[in-house]
Design a protein around this motif. Sequence first.
Motif, PDB file in Angstrom:
ATOM      1  N   GLN A  62      24.816 -55.489  19.759  1.00 54.71           N
ATOM      2  CA  GLN A  62      24.960 -54.056  20.057  1.00 54.71           C
ATOM      3  C   GLN A  62      24.888 -53.223  18.783  1.00 54.71           C
ATOM      4  O   GLN A  62      24.253 -52.176  18.747  1.00 54.71           O
ATOM      5  CB  GLN A  62      26.281 -53.805  20.785  1.00 54.71           C
ATOM      6  N   ARG A  63      25.588 -53.707  17.744  1.00 58.63           N
ATOM      7  CA  ARG A  63      25.564 -52.977  16.480  1.00 58.63           C
ATOM      8  C   ARG A  63      24.150 -52.929  15.896  1.00 58.63           C
ATOM      9  O   ARG A  63      23.715 -51.903  15.374  1.00 58.63           O
ATOM     10  CB  ARG A  63      26.526 -53.634  15.488  1.00 58.63           C
ATOM     11  N   PHE A 116      37.257 -69.899  23.215  1.00 60.81           N
ATOM     12  CA  PHE A 116      36.477 -69.875  21.970  1.00 60.81           C
ATOM     13  C   PHE A 116      35.028 -69.472  22.234  1.00 60.81           C
ATOM     14  O   PHE A 116      34.429 -68.666  21.515  1.00 60.81           O
ATOM     15  CB  PHE A 116      36.542 -71.252  21.303  1.00 60.81           C
ATOM     16  N   ILE A 117      34.457 -70.039  23.302  1.00 61.81           N
ATOM     17  CA  ILE A 117      33.071 -69.707  23.668  1.00 61.81           C
ATOM     18  C   ILE A 117      32.964 -68.236  24.053  1.00 61.81           C
ATOM     19  O   ILE A 117      32.029 -67.518  23.676  1.00 61.81           O
ATOM     20  CB  ILE A 117      32.587 -70.614  24.801  1.00 61.81           C
ATOM     21  N   ARG A 150      31.548 -61.756  20.166  1.00 58.48           N
ATOM     22  CA  ARG A 150      31.152 -61.365  18.810  1.00 58.48           C
ATOM     23  C   ARG A 150      29.636 -61.240  18.689  1.00 58.48           C
ATOM     24  O   ARG A 150      29.108 -60.328  18.066  1.00 58.48           O
ATOM     25  CB  ARG A 150      31.689 -62.367  17.795  1.00 58.48           C
ATOM     26  N   GLN A 151      28.934 -62.180  19.323  1.00 61.16           N
ATOM     27  CA  GLN A 151      27.470 -62.131  19.284  1.00 61.16           C
ATOM     28  C   GLN A 151      26.955 -60.892  20.001  1.00 61.16           C
ATOM     29  O   GLN A 151      26.028 -60.217  19.527  1.00 61.16           O
ATOM     30  CB  GLN A 151      26.889 -63.393  19.910  1.00 61.16           C
ATOM     31  N   ALA A 152      27.565 -60.553  21.140  1.00 58.19           N
ATOM     32  CA  ALA A 152      27.152 -59.356  21.875  1.00 58.19           C
ATOM     33  C   ALA A 152      27.446 -58.096  21.060  1.00 58.19           C
ATOM     34  O   ALA A 152      26.641 -57.148  21.029  1.00 58.19           O
ATOM     35  CB  ALA A 152      27.870 -59.294  23.233  1.00 58.19           C
ATOM     36  N   GLU A 210      20.797 -70.270  11.905  1.00 70.10           N
ATOM     37  CA  GLU A 210      22.136 -70.064  12.441  1.00 70.10           C
ATOM     38  C   GLU A 210      22.348 -70.939  13.669  1.00 70.10           C
ATOM     39  O   GLU A 210      21.433 -71.070  14.490  1.00 70.10           O
ATOM     40  CB  GLU A 210      22.344 -68.584  12.797  1.00 70.10           C
ATOM     41  N   GLN A 211      23.463 -71.472  13.755  1.00 70.77           N
ATOM     42  CA  GLN A 211      23.808 -72.345  14.894  1.00 70.77           C
ATOM     43  C   GLN A 211      24.672 -71.550  15.865  1.00 70.77           C
ATOM     44  O   GLN A 211      25.661 -70.932  15.438  1.00 70.77           O
ATOM     45  CB  GLN A 211      24.575 -73.582  14.408  1.00 70.77           C
ATOM     46  N   PRO A 212      24.346 -71.484  17.155  1.00 66.00           N
ATOM     47  CA  PRO A 212      25.191 -70.782  18.113  1.00 66.00           C
ATOM     48  C   PRO A 212      26.604 -71.335  18.077  1.00 66.00           C
ATOM     49  O   PRO A 212      26.827 -72.541  17.882  1.00 66.00           O
ATOM     50  CB  PRO A 212      24.510 -71.036  19.449  1.00 66.00           C
ATOM     51  N   ALA A 213      27.547 -70.418  18.265  1.00 63.69           N
ATOM     52  CA  ALA A 213      28.951 -70.810  18.179  1.00 63.69           C
ATOM     53  C   ALA A 213      29.323 -71.840  19.239  1.00 63.69           C
ATOM     54  O   ALA A 213      30.025 -72.818  18.982  1.00 63.69           O
ATOM     55  CB  ALA A 213      29.835 -69.571  18.298  1.00 63.69           C
ATOM     56  N   ALA A 214      28.828 -71.600  20.469  1.00 58.43           N
ATOM     57  CA  ALA A 214      29.171 -72.532  21.559  1.00 58.43           C
ATOM     58  C   ALA A 214      28.627 -73.920  21.295  1.00 58.43           C
ATOM     59  O   ALA A 214      29.278 -74.942  21.517  1.00 58.43           O
ATOM     60  CB  ALA A 214      28.652 -71.990  22.892  1.00 58.43           C
TER      61      ALA A 214
END
Length: 304
Positions: free
Chosen positions: A79-80, A66-67, A73-75, A42-46
């Motif tokens: 959390q989920r 966007f970042i 979303r990643q957090a 997976e590539q980080p979104a930022a």
Amino acid sequence: MTSLSSIPSNYANAVTPYVPLGRQPVGQESSDLKTSSFKALEQPAASAYSENRRAPDDNPADQQQFIADADARQALDTQRKDQAQVAEKERLVKDQAKIAELAARDREVRAHEQAHAAVGGQFAGSPTYEFTRGPNGVNYAVSGEVSISAGAVAGDPEATIAKAQQIRAAATAPADPSAQDRLVAAAADKMEANARAELSLKRSSEIEGQERKLEETSKLQKAEEAQKAEKEEQTRKEELEKLAKEEQRQALKLEEERAAQSRAERIESFNQLNHKTFDINRHLVEIGVVAGGSSKGALLNRQA
């Protein structure tokens, strides 16, 4: 870097999506990579956003938003995932507690019913159990029972007493008898009491029968003794009569013998007297005192 806005619209679908170094585009991987158990890269979104910037003159605020959205979303995903892991751990803890509870109940139930069966012996059946399935898929005994033959032994109160005592011992054999176990023990006590009453009545009847038998035997013995005494008395009388008859016969015989002897003595005396008379007469004849012409016995006949 060429701006995406400068690409003709008919080439929009031909643009190759971003692919990390050393990886094939989605749908073009090798069969080994498709079946691989490793997690997809997976590539980080930022990072992906920074590498795919549209143009140097893009709005920095959009980039930051966007970042920020990607980080949110990643957090949220993290959390989920953490919440899911916590829930899974709680579920495992609850399952382990439930399994431990079921296992303890299984041991308790089996020990309880086996105690009944072991002490009940020939009057107890084999234990039967009711099961529930645990979270691990294993069946655990949660209740059970042992059938007991609780009927009295017909015609034998002593055997019934022994059976009732064994049933009571079997019912109270576990460390914690249930309410049903206590009811069975109470029924055994009642059966033993009834059997003891029956045994007491039976023994009283036996004693009365023995007393009647002894009384009849005593009467029979007395009758036999009286009959024997009567026979003995009759025998004694008969012997006395026989002895008296024998004595009478002996007396008669003696009397006859004496009479015969007396007759013989008289005859002998008479004969001796005749001889003496004859001798005297002969002597008188010889000396001439008496004439000799007389016939023999004439003097005697005259004297007679």
